[in-house]
Design a protein around this motif. Sequence first.
Motif, PDB file in Angstrom:
ATOM      1  N   UNK A   1       0.852  -1.192   0.000  1.00 31.02           N
ATOM      2  CA  UNK A   1       0.000   0.000   0.000  1.00 31.02           C
ATOM      3  C   UNK A   1       0.888   1.242   0.000  1.00 31.02           C
ATOM      4  N   UNK A   2       0.838   2.013  -1.094  1.00 30.40           N
ATOM      5  CA  UNK A   2       1.660   3.199  -1.236  1.00 30.40           C
ATOM      6  C   UNK A   2       0.955   4.451  -0.718  1.00 30.40           C
ATOM      7  N   UNK A   3      -0.166   4.285  -0.113  1.00 32.01           N
ATOM      8  CA  UNK A   3      -0.902   5.443   0.387  1.00 32.01           C
ATOM      9  C   UNK A   3      -0.293   6.054   1.638  1.00 32.01           C
ATOM     10  N   UNK A   4       0.547   5.286   2.329  1.00 32.10           N
ATOM     11  CA  UNK A   4       1.145   5.786   3.571  1.00 32.10           C
ATOM     12  C   UNK A   4       2.612   6.171   3.403  1.00 32.10           C
ATOM     13  N   UNK A   5       3.031   6.385   2.121  1.00 30.89           N
ATOM     14  CA  UNK A   5       4.425   6.775   1.895  1.00 30.89           C
ATOM     15  C   UNK A   5       4.732   8.157   2.491  1.00 30.89           C
ATOM     16  N   UNK A   6       3.757   9.069   2.391  1.00 25.11           N
ATOM     17  CA  UNK A   6       3.973  10.414   2.942  1.00 25.11           C
ATOM     18  C   UNK A   6       4.120  10.356   4.463  1.00 25.11           C
ATOM     19  N   UNK A   7       3.300   9.517   5.067  1.00 22.11           N
ATOM     20  CA  UNK A   7       3.383   9.351   6.527  1.00 22.11           C
ATOM     21  C   UNK A   7       4.719   8.749   6.918  1.00 22.11           C
ATOM     22  N   UNK A   8       5.209   7.753   6.161  1.00 21.79           N
ATOM     23  CA  UNK A   8       6.500   7.139   6.435  1.00 21.79           C
ATOM     24  C   UNK A   8       7.630   8.160   6.287  1.00 21.79           C
ATOM     25  N   UNK A   9       7.519   9.024   5.259  1.00 26.71           N
ATOM     26  CA  UNK A   9       8.551  10.046   5.051  1.00 26.71           C
ATOM     27  C   UNK A   9       8.609  11.010   6.236  1.00 26.71           C
ATOM     28  N   UNK A  10       7.436  11.388   6.767  1.00 31.90           N
ATOM     29  CA  UNK A  10       7.413  12.283   7.926  1.00 31.90           C
ATOM     30  C   UNK A  10       8.030  11.624   9.161  1.00 31.90           C
ATOM     31  N   UNK A  11       7.762  10.320   9.333  1.00 35.06           N
ATOM     32  CA  UNK A  11       8.317   9.597  10.480  1.00 35.06           C
ATOM     33  C   UNK A  11       9.835   9.542  10.380  1.00 35.06           C
ATOM     34  N   UNK A  12      10.366   9.265   9.184  1.00 34.95           N
ATOM     35  CA  UNK A  12      11.807   9.198   8.985  1.00 34.95           C
ATOM     36  C   UNK A  12      12.464  10.549   9.256  1.00 34.95           C
ATOM     37  N   UNK A  13      11.876  11.627   8.767  1.00 31.24           N
ATOM     38  CA  UNK A  13      12.441  12.955   8.984  1.00 31.24           C
ATOM     39  C   UNK A  13      12.394  13.348  10.463  1.00 31.24           C
ATOM     40  N   UNK A  14      11.293  13.012  11.129  1.00 33.14           N
ATOM     41  CA  UNK A  14      11.172  13.347  12.548  1.00 33.14           C
ATOM     42  C   UNK A  14      12.213  12.605  13.375  1.00 33.14           C
ATOM     43  N   UNK A  15      12.407  11.321  13.089  1.00 29.28           N
ATOM     44  CA  UNK A  15      13.383  10.539  13.843  1.00 29.28           C
ATOM     45  C   UNK A  15      14.805  11.044  13.587  1.00 29.28           C
ATOM     46  N   UNK A  16      15.090  11.383  12.314  1.00 32.11           N
ATOM     47  CA  UNK A  16      16.430  11.900  11.991  1.00 32.11           C
ATOM     48  C   UNK A  16      16.712  13.197  12.730  1.00 32.11           C
ATOM     49  N   UNK A  17      15.713  14.088  12.826  1.00 34.10           N
ATOM     50  CA  UNK A  17      15.899  15.362  13.523  1.00 34.10           C
ATOM     51  C   UNK A  17      16.149  15.139  15.018  1.00 34.10           C
ATOM     52  N   UNK A  18      15.373  14.263  15.629  1.00 33.26           N
ATOM     53  CA  UNK A  18      15.542  14.002  17.058  1.00 33.26           C
ATOM     54  C   UNK A  18      16.880  13.335  17.358  1.00 33.26           C
ATOM     55  N   UNK A  19      17.340  12.480  16.447  1.00 33.88           N
ATOM     56  CA  UNK A  19      18.628  11.814  16.651  1.00 33.88           C
ATOM     57  C   UNK A  19      19.769  12.824  16.568  1.00 33.88           C
ATOM     58  N   UNK A  20      19.691  13.744  15.601  1.00 39.79           N
ATOM     59  CA  UNK A  20      20.730  14.767  15.481  1.00 39.79           C
ATOM     60  C   UNK A  20      20.728  15.715  16.669  1.00 39.79           C
ATOM     61  N   UNK A  21      19.548  15.946  17.269  1.00 36.38           N
ATOM     62  CA  UNK A  21      19.443  16.830  18.421  1.00 36.38           C
ATOM     63  C   UNK A  21      19.880  16.156  19.721  1.00 36.38           C
ATOM     64  N   UNK A  22      20.171  14.854  19.675  1.00 42.82           N
ATOM     65  CA  UNK A  22      20.659  14.151  20.847  1.00 42.82           C
ATOM     66  C   UNK A  22      19.584  13.557  21.726  1.00 42.82           C
ATOM     67  N   UNK A  23      18.397  13.374  21.224  1.00 45.29           N
ATOM     68  CA  UNK A  23      17.319  12.777  22.021  1.00 45.29           C
ATOM     69  C   UNK A  23      17.453  11.263  22.089  1.00 45.29           C
TER      70      UNK A  23
END
Length: 206
Positions: free
Chosen positions: A183-205
Amino acid sequence: MKLNSKYFEKIRIRPDRQADAKTEAPRCQWDGCGEPGLHRAPVGRHKEGEYFRFCFEHVREYNKNYNYFSGLKDTEIARFQKEALTGHRPTWKIGSSGTGQAAADFAPYRSGHAAYYRRLGDPFNLFGGAEARARAPVEKRLKPLEAKALETLGLAANATGADIKARYKTLVKRHHPDANGGDRGSEARLRDVLQAYRLLKQAGFC
């Protein structure tokens, strides 16, 4: 040049300073010596600042046999050497005053860098007392992007690193095309999750 020339009258002979010193110096204090006492030698313990006056030969002889600790016991010499490490000044143990009482805790009155480190927390108790150790850690103020990233993952502001990692793994499994039957309908949601996790990891969370 004539010996009776006027230029001979202008020639000056350098004065013999050593000869003048010998005539002005006191007599050598060595028994039976009549030479000038040009050299000083310390009298001894408890008479600091007092000196004998000897000639060169006798001051060498005196210094060969001079012993500042003559007549002292070994324990007294050891104590003198220990006190000499601090210049014979009184010392106290760390954390106590000269009266034997514990030093006062001025941590609540500190300002500047000390207060700054106190607000950050003091895990090794460098700036505070027991009340500083019992104080709850200060919550980190979130930046707008960090708060939005936690919201994207569905987590609160006080989420730990373990919570963020666990939530990230759950959302990736849920929205990845290989895990949800293509199901490719949740690709946008997956992209947001990946970006959010990357930001928190860089911030040291996490």
